[in-house]
Design a protein around this motif. Structure first.
Motif, PDB file in Angstrom:
ATOM      1  N   LEU A 123     -31.405 -29.857  49.309  1.00 25.69           N
ATOM      2  CA  LEU A 123     -31.741 -30.453  48.005  1.00 25.69           C
ATOM      3  C   LEU A 123     -30.491 -30.658  47.162  1.00 25.69           C
ATOM      4  CD1 LEU A 123     -35.002 -28.576  46.999  1.00 25.69           C
ATOM      5  CD2 LEU A 123     -34.746 -30.990  47.575  1.00 25.69           C
ATOM      6  N   THR A 124     -29.573 -29.721  47.225  1.00 27.23           N
ATOM      7  CA  THR A 124     -28.331 -29.853  46.464  1.00 27.23           C
ATOM      8  C   THR A 124     -27.511 -31.027  46.968  1.00 27.23           C
ATOM      9  OG1 THR A 124     -28.289 -27.480  46.075  1.00 27.23           O
ATOM     10  CG2 THR A 124     -26.234 -28.662  45.776  1.00 27.23           C
ATOM     11  N   ALA A 125     -27.410 -31.162  48.283  1.00 22.25           N
ATOM     12  CA  ALA A 125     -26.630 -32.264  48.855  1.00 22.25           C
ATOM     13  C   ALA A 125     -27.291 -33.610  48.581  1.00 22.25           C
ATOM     14  CB  ALA A 125     -26.465 -32.061  50.356  1.00 22.25           C
ATOM     15  N   ALA A 154     -44.138 -30.886  41.622  1.00 25.05           N
ATOM     16  CA  ALA A 154     -45.080 -29.787  41.822  1.00 25.05           C
ATOM     17  C   ALA A 154     -45.784 -29.874  43.170  1.00 25.05           C
ATOM     18  CB  ALA A 154     -46.097 -29.774  40.692  1.00 25.05           C
ATOM     19  N   THR A 155     -46.108 -31.072  43.596  1.00 26.06           N
ATOM     20  CA  THR A 155     -46.778 -31.232  44.885  1.00 26.06           C
ATOM     21  C   THR A 155     -45.873 -30.779  46.024  1.00 26.06           C
ATOM     22  OG1 THR A 155     -47.985 -33.116  44.001  1.00 26.06           O
ATOM     23  CG2 THR A 155     -47.942 -32.879  46.383  1.00 26.06           C
ATOM     24  N   HIS A 156     -44.607 -31.138  45.940  1.00 19.35           N
ATOM     25  CA  HIS A 156     -43.658 -30.709  46.969  1.00 19.35           C
ATOM     26  C   HIS A 156     -43.529 -29.184  46.975  1.00 19.35           C
ATOM     27  CE1 HIS A 156     -42.315 -34.875  46.053  1.00 19.35           C
ATOM     28  NE2 HIS A 156     -42.372 -34.939  47.368  1.00 19.35           N
ATOM     29  N   SER A 157     -43.485 -28.596  45.810  1.00 14.29           N
ATOM     30  CA  SER A 157     -43.378 -27.133  45.717  1.00 14.29           C
ATOM     31  C   SER A 157     -44.589 -26.457  46.343  1.00 14.29           C
ATOM     32  CB  SER A 157     -43.278 -26.700  44.256  1.00 14.29           C
ATOM     33  OG  SER A 157     -42.136 -27.230  43.663  1.00 14.29           O
ATOM     34  N   LEU A 158     -45.775 -26.993  46.078  1.00 15.38           N
ATOM     35  CA  LEU A 158     -46.991 -26.417  46.632  1.00 15.38           C
ATOM     36  C   LEU A 158     -47.007 -26.524  48.154  1.00 15.38           C
ATOM     37  CD1 LEU A 158     -49.774 -25.140  46.190  1.00 15.38           C
ATOM     38  CD2 LEU A 158     -50.688 -27.457  45.984  1.00 15.38           C
ATOM     39  N   ILE A 159     -46.607 -27.664  48.679  1.00 15.36           N
ATOM     40  CA  ILE A 159     -46.564 -27.850  50.129  1.00 15.36           C
ATOM     41  C   ILE A 159     -45.587 -26.861  50.763  1.00 15.36           C
ATOM     42  CG2 ILE A 159     -45.848 -29.446  51.946  1.00 15.36           C
ATOM     43  CD1 ILE A 159     -47.005 -31.699  50.151  1.00 15.36           C
ATOM     44  N   LEU A 160     -44.402 -26.702  50.173  1.00  9.09           N
ATOM     45  CA  LEU A 160     -43.425 -25.756  50.707  1.00  9.09           C
ATOM     46  C   LEU A 160     -43.918 -24.318  50.623  1.00  9.09           C
ATOM     47  CD1 LEU A 160     -40.062 -27.251  49.474  1.00  9.09           C
ATOM     48  CD2 LEU A 160     -40.954 -27.192  51.793  1.00  9.09           C
ATOM     49  N   LEU A 161     -44.591 -23.984  49.541  1.00  7.78           N
ATOM     50  CA  LEU A 161     -45.132 -22.634  49.394  1.00  7.78           C
ATOM     51  C   LEU A 161     -46.163 -22.345  50.480  1.00  7.78           C
ATOM     52  CD1 LEU A 161     -45.385 -20.012  47.752  1.00  7.78           C
ATOM     53  CD2 LEU A 161     -47.167 -21.150  46.436  1.00  7.78           C
ATOM     54  N   ILE A 162     -47.059 -23.286  50.722  1.00  8.71           N
ATOM     55  CA  ILE A 162     -48.070 -23.112  51.764  1.00  8.71           C
ATOM     56  C   ILE A 162     -47.418 -22.991  53.137  1.00  8.71           C
ATOM     57  CG2 ILE A 162     -49.988 -24.264  52.954  1.00  8.71           C
ATOM     58  CD1 ILE A 162     -50.811 -25.353  50.176  1.00  8.71           C
ATOM     59  N   CYS A 163     -46.409 -23.803  53.394  1.00  8.09           N
ATOM     60  CA  CYS A 163     -45.712 -23.741  54.694  1.00  8.09           C
ATOM     61  C   CYS A 163     -45.015 -22.400  54.888  1.00  8.09           C
ATOM     62  CB  CYS A 163     -44.703 -24.872  54.806  1.00  8.09           C
ATOM     63  SG  CYS A 163     -45.448 -26.491  54.988  1.00  8.09           S
ATOM     64  N   VAL A 164     -44.333 -21.913  53.871  1.00  5.90           N
ATOM     65  CA  VAL A 164     -43.613 -20.641  53.983  1.00  5.90           C
ATOM     66  C   VAL A 164     -44.606 -19.491  54.176  1.00  5.90           C
ATOM     67  CG1 VAL A 164     -42.243 -18.978  52.657  1.00  5.90           C
ATOM     68  CG2 VAL A 164     -41.547 -21.358  52.767  1.00  5.90           C
ATOM     69  N   LEU A 198     -37.196 -16.490  56.917  1.00  3.83           N
ATOM     70  CA  LEU A 198     -37.653 -17.237  55.743  1.00  3.83           C
ATOM     71  C   LEU A 198     -36.536 -17.395  54.711  1.00  3.83           C
ATOM     72  CD1 LEU A 198     -41.252 -15.818  55.284  1.00  3.83           C
ATOM     73  CD2 LEU A 198     -40.546 -17.962  56.366  1.00  3.83           C
ATOM     74  N   GLY A 199     -35.686 -16.395  54.580  1.00  2.20           N
ATOM     75  CA  GLY A 199     -34.534 -16.517  53.684  1.00  2.20           C
ATOM     76  C   GLY A 199     -33.559 -17.576  54.161  1.00  2.20           C
ATOM     77  N   GLY A 200     -33.342 -17.627  55.459  1.00  5.95           N
ATOM     78  CA  GLY A 200     -32.478 -18.665  56.020  1.00  5.95           C
ATOM     79  C   GLY A 200     -33.040 -20.053  55.807  1.00  5.95           C
ATOM     80  N   LEU A 201     -34.353 -20.185  55.988  1.00  5.34           N
ATOM     81  CA  LEU A 201     -34.993 -21.490  55.742  1.00  5.34           C
ATOM     82  C   LEU A 201     -34.867 -21.890  54.275  1.00  5.34           C
ATOM     83  CD1 LEU A 201     -38.253 -21.196  57.874  1.00  5.34           C
ATOM     84  CD2 LEU A 201     -36.249 -22.606  58.332  1.00  5.34           C
ATOM     85  N   GLY A 202     -35.015 -20.923  53.382  1.00  7.37           N
ATOM     86  CA  GLY A 202     -34.863 -21.215  51.955  1.00  7.37           C
ATOM     87  C   GLY A 202     -33.446 -21.651  51.612  1.00  7.37           C
TER      88      GLY A 202
END
Length: 79
Positions: A55-57, A13-23, A44-48
């Motif tokens: 993450l998959t790799a 969850a912390t990682h998700s929050l950090i990524l959300l704030i960055c995006v 932003l779509g390309g970054l996602g």
């Protein structure tokens, strides 16, 4: 039990929050700089997509692929 070492932390969850704030910050900054919205969404779509591929790799991809397949099957069935 098969537990992962602490150094091999999971995406939480912390990682998700950090990524959300960055995006959100990056998108807002690009918009305020006068970048057209189509370009902001494309960037932003390309970054996602890059993040999802990373993450998959890094995670082997088997579990993530299983989650996507399960979600696709459930949406097809209508559950």
């Amino acid at each position: 039990m098969n537990r992962e070492p602490a150094s091999m932390g999971r995406f939480g969850a912390t990682h998700s929050l950090i990524l959300l704030i960055c995006v959100l910050s990056l998108g807002s900054g690009l918009f305020l700089a006068g970048t057209p919205m189509d370009d902001v969404f494309a960037l932003l779509g390309g970054l996602g997509a890059i993040g999802a591929a990373t993450l998959t790799a890094a995670g082997g991809g088997r579990r993530l692929a299983a989650v996507f397949v399960e979600a696709a099957v459930r949406s097809g069935v209508g559950k």
